[in-house]
Design a protein around this motif. Structure first.
Motif, PDB file in Angstrom:
ATOM      1  N   ASP A  61      37.753  27.236  37.121  1.00 16.00           N
ATOM      2  CA  ASP A  61      38.451  28.354  37.778  1.00 16.00           C
ATOM      3  C   ASP A  61      37.921  29.700  37.296  1.00 16.00           C
ATOM      4  N   LEU A  62      37.726  29.826  35.999  1.00 16.23           N
ATOM      5  CA  LEU A  62      37.205  31.073  35.457  1.00 16.23           C
ATOM      6  C   LEU A  62      35.752  31.290  35.896  1.00 16.23           C
ATOM      7  N   ARG A  64      34.405  30.248  38.673  1.00 16.48           N
ATOM      8  CA  ARG A  64      34.456  30.664  40.076  1.00 16.48           C
ATOM      9  C   ARG A  64      34.835  32.142  40.191  1.00 16.48           C
ATOM     10  N   ARG A  65      35.837  32.563  39.450  1.00 12.48           N
ATOM     11  CA  ARG A  65      36.269  33.951  39.485  1.00 12.48           C
ATOM     12  C   ARG A  65      35.155  34.879  39.033  1.00 12.48           C
ATOM     13  N   ARG A  66      34.461  34.493  37.977  1.00 12.61           N
ATOM     14  CA  ARG A  66      33.374  35.336  37.460  1.00 12.61           C
ATOM     15  C   ARG A  66      32.227  35.451  38.454  1.00 12.61           C
ATOM     16  N   LEU A  68      32.462  35.163  41.784  1.00 15.67           N
ATOM     17  CA  LEU A  68      32.891  35.953  42.945  1.00 15.67           C
ATOM     18  C   LEU A  68      33.072  37.428  42.619  1.00 15.67           C
ATOM     19  N   LEU A  69      33.494  37.755  41.404  1.00 17.70           N
ATOM     20  CA  LEU A  69      33.763  39.153  41.056  1.00 17.70           C
ATOM     21  C   LEU A  69      32.583  39.839  40.400  1.00 17.70           C
TER      22      LEU A  69
END
Length: 71
Positions: A61-62, A64-66, A68-69
């Motif tokens: 999850d982290l 993926r967030r990293r 995308l952001l």
């Protein structure tokens, strides 16, 4: 030259030459078409770099967030 490679004594070169011959249309298209997949390769390389930097530190999850952001 191609026949020399396909009939040579080095198994790796023979295998490579045979593989090229089997997919000759793709080889020709890759060398003659004007478009490039460089942008896609760059994005994949960036994602792999982020993943390597985070190895063993976070869950998917982290990651993926990293990814995308990070743009």
């Amino acid at each position: 030259m191609g026949q020399q490679a396909e009939q040579g004594s080095t198994p790796e070169i023979r295998s490579f030459a045979n593989g090229l011959r089997k997919d000759w249309t793709a080889v020709t298209a890759g060398l003659t078409m004007t478009w490039s997949s460089g942008a896609v390769e760059g994005a994949v390389n960036r994602i792999r770099m982020i993943k390597r930097a985070m190895y063993g530190r976070a869950n998917p999850d982290l990651l993926r967030r990293r990814i995308l952001l990070n743009d």
